[in-house]
Design an enzyme around this catalytic site. Structure first.
Site, mmCIF file in Angstrom:
data_model
loop_
_atom_site.group_PDB
_atom_site.id
_atom_site.type_symbol
_atom_site.label_atom_id
_atom_site.label_comp_id
_atom_site.label_asym_id
_atom_site.label_seq_id
_atom_site.Cartn_x
_atom_site.Cartn_y
_atom_site.Cartn_z
ATOM 1 N N ASN A 1 155.739 64.060 19.082
ATOM 2 C CA ASN A 1 156.939 64.867 19.310
ATOM 3 C C ASN A 1 158.114 64.079 19.893
ATOM 4 O OD1 ASN A 1 155.550 64.626 21.740
ATOM 5 N ND2 ASN A 1 155.962 66.720 22.400
ATOM 6 N N LYS B 1 148.860 52.568 20.357
ATOM 7 C CA LYS B 1 148.465 53.369 19.199
ATOM 8 C C LYS B 1 149.453 54.516 19.080
ATOM 9 C CE LYS B 1 146.567 56.655 17.684
ATOM 10 N NZ LYS B 1 147.044 57.705 16.725
ATOM 11 N N PRO B 2 150.447 54.402 18.176
ATOM 12 C CA PRO B 2 151.420 55.483 17.998
ATOM 13 C C PRO B 2 150.788 56.653 17.241
ATOM 14 C CG PRO B 2 152.144 53.427 16.927
ATOM 15 C CD PRO B 2 150.710 53.285 17.270
ATOM 16 N N GLY C 1 149.179 63.821 25.275
ATOM 17 C CA GLY C 1 148.651 64.611 24.172
ATOM 18 C C GLY C 1 147.921 65.833 24.681
ATOM 19 N N SER C 2 146.927 66.265 23.953
ATOM 20 C CA SER C 2 146.258 67.525 24.253
ATOM 21 C C SER C 2 145.348 67.406 25.478
ATOM 22 C CB SER C 2 145.425 67.974 23.051
ATOM 23 O OG SER C 2 144.280 67.155 22.908
ATOM 24 N N GLU D 1 149.330 62.677 30.572
ATOM 25 C CA GLU D 1 150.296 63.784 30.546
ATOM 26 C C GLU D 1 149.864 64.690 29.409
ATOM 27 O OE1 GLU D 1 152.682 66.220 29.334
ATOM 28 O OE2 GLU D 1 153.970 64.580 28.648
ATOM 29 N N LEU D 2 149.386 65.895 29.778
ATOM 30 C CA LEU D 2 148.689 66.752 28.824
ATOM 31 C C LEU D 2 149.483 68.029 28.549
ATOM 32 C CD1 LEU D 2 145.156 66.141 30.388
ATOM 33 C CD2 LEU D 2 146.334 64.816 28.609
ATOM 34 N N CYS E 1 155.752 69.675 25.261
ATOM 35 C CA CYS E 1 154.792 70.061 26.298
ATOM 36 C C CYS E 1 155.457 70.843 27.421
ATOM 37 C CB CYS E 1 154.082 68.835 26.859
ATOM 38 S SG CYS E 1 155.202 67.574 27.486
ATOM 39 N N GLU F 1 148.290 76.903 25.277
ATOM 40 C CA GLU F 1 149.524 76.296 24.772
ATOM 41 C C GLU F 1 149.650 76.564 23.275
ATOM 42 O OE1 GLU F 1 151.764 72.068 25.426
ATOM 43 O OE2 GLU F 1 149.713 71.980 24.669
#
Length: 495
Positions: free
Chosen positions: A162, A185-186, A237-238, A257-258, A291, A385
């Site tokens: 995002n 790792k993108p 990510g998740s 950061e989730l 997020c 979410e």
């Protein structure tokens, strides 16, 4: 060179290792334009041997990189910033093509956030202070205690789709500036916009092996996390994936950061017009795929009708369509998995009695700007979410009710609170279980020099500015006894 602007038929290189683009050993994957479904690129897939080579490259480069003077590393970071700005427009256009972010929002990402992160990291390491401590254990003036910081070594950075160049730039810049080397790792959905950064690193004089890139999907990130030769991990990510990473990093520094639950609380004394503008941004910016989105809109019963009427009018006026057009305000969702989750949450809410109002097309990866009313706390959309352009609006009568609802998800990234009363803002802000509470500001607001991160299932640690350096450096204490006077080692004495 990785042919990041090449024709559709070309296969783009899978890995940037030791300063050179290399083919992948695990085949290829496609990157599609979410606006029209066309294949933009075929990208090489990094296999386990590619991941191992990238880690080895980073390990080899790290001692010499850390041995550079602070000012030399800072100067390289500044050159990355300068070249990034020169190339920002084509990178923004690639972001729009790959993930469906509107061109104006993509420009905001690269010009306002991504490129400046490199210059900010330079300033941070120039100001990353140590400490000296008084001698308190013995009756002497011979002791000197000095704390400094040392880099961890090799760090893996796994970043989301995002904000493909923003979140990655924050991480890569600060991790590397501190003397670490990185394997990045993108997201597979933004492979080429991220690969374009590899060319910047090379041209800015980042030494070979300091920043390596491996393209692929979740298995590539998992291989990095599993490696015993990786000293620390950054992941955005998740929550589900973050939990797995945390379990594997029990004795390694990690910054996660989730997910967020974004309670957006509007009190009865709020400036309703300002709150509506904030909710439009919170719910529909990048089609809700943030997020920090306003995932749950809690409105006091006294202003509920006014707020709903004004929000519906503004949602109906949104320009939704091709994200490459200058006047588009909302584009498609990025991928099928995100679309499926959004549909599932909305369908669950409607099945349980919510009323639905939608504006815009529903075709391909496009999903309408959606307002749900009559929502209840047993609906999935109020507990999980959603990550889509949906505003579930809940009417409350007592502030404690809103606080209680804010607790039910277990997430705690950013909350937004709207009130004109300072005491209410202070008390409710303290009661909310979130890493940040924005008062009279949208949930999609953050400052690049302030700590950012979540509580509960929304993450571990804080990123941005000096807080990034705290995670990816180790504190090191040097204790000196200068000799000279004799002294009683017993501080208290008498025993």
């Amino acid at each position: 060179m990785n042919k990041h602007s090449s024709a559709h038929s070309d296969v783009l290189k899978a890995a940037f290792i030791d300063g050179t683009w290399k083919d992948g050993s695990a085949g290829t994957f496609e990157v599609r334009n979410p606006h029209n479904g066309e294949v933009l690129h075929n990208v090489g897939y990094a296999g386990p041997d590619d991941v191992e080579a990238a880690i080895a490259s980073a390990r080899k480069a790290q001692p010499a990189w850390a041995a550079l003077s602070t000012i030399e590393r800072a100067q390289i970071m500044r050159r990355v910033h300068q070249i990034f700005l020169e190339r920002a427009e084509p990178i923004a256009q690639m972001i729009t093509a790959e993930i469906g972010k509107t061109i104006n929002d993509a420009r905001e990402e690269v010009f306002e956030y991504s490129a400046p992160s490199w210059a900010k990291s330079a300033e941070e390491i120039l100001r990353h202070r140590g400490l000296s401590f008084p001698s308190t254990q013995e009756r002497t003036r011979n002791k000197r205690l000095v704390m400094s910081h040392r880099p961890l070594g090799v760090v893996a950075a796994i970043t989301p789709y995002n904000f493909p160049t923003d979140i990655s730039s924050i991480a890569l810049a600060h991790i590397a500036a501190a003397g670490n080397t990185v394997i990045w790792k993108p997201s597979e959905y933004a492979a080429v916009s991220c690969a374009m950064l590899g060319e910047i690193f090379k041209d800015a004089g980042v030494p070979d092996g300091v920043i390596n890139i491996v393209q692929g999907k979740g298995d590539v990130g998992a291989a990095l996390v599993d490696s015993k030769d990786v000293d620390g991990v950054f992941f955005t990510g998740s929550t589900a994936t973050g939990r797995k990473i945390a379990e594997k990093c029990a004795l390694r520094p990690h910054l996660l950061e989730l997910g967020g639950d974004g309670p957006f609380i509007i009190m009865d004394d709020a400036d309703v017009d300002a709150a509506v503008d904030g909710a439009m941004n919170g719910c529909f910016y990048y089609s809700g795929q943030v997020c920090t989105s306003a995932e749950r809109v809690l409105v006091h019963e006294k202003v509920y009708d006014e707020f709903l009427e004004k929000l519906s009018a503004k949602a109906a006026a949104l320009k939704i369509g091709n994200p490459a057009e200058e006047d588009t305000e909302m584009g498609p969702l990025c991928n099928k998995d995100t679309l499926a989750r959004v549909k599932a949450h909305v369908d669950d809410a409607v099945a349980k009695g919510a009323k639905i109002e939608q504006f815009g097309p529903e075709e391909g990866l496009y999903y309408p700007a959606t307002i749900l009313t009559g929502v209840t706390t047993d609906m999935d959309i109020m507990r999980e979410e959603t990550f889509g352009p949906v505003a579930p609006i809940y009417k409350f009568s007592d502030v404690q009710e809103a606080i209680d609802i804010a607790h039910i998800s277990g997430l705690g990234l950013i909350a937004s609170l709207w009130t004109k009363d300072l005491a209410t803002a202070w008390r409710v802000g303290e009661a909310l279980p979130h890493g940040s509470v924005n008062i009279n500001e949208t949930s999609n607001y953050w400052d690049q020099l302030a700590p950012f991160g979540g509580a509960g299932q929304s993450g571990v640690g804080r990123e941005l500015s000096q807080w990034f350096l705290e995670t990816f450096t180790e504190k090191k204490l040097l204790v000196f006894d200068l000799g000279g006077e004799t002294y009683n080692r017993r501080a208290e004495g008498g025993w």
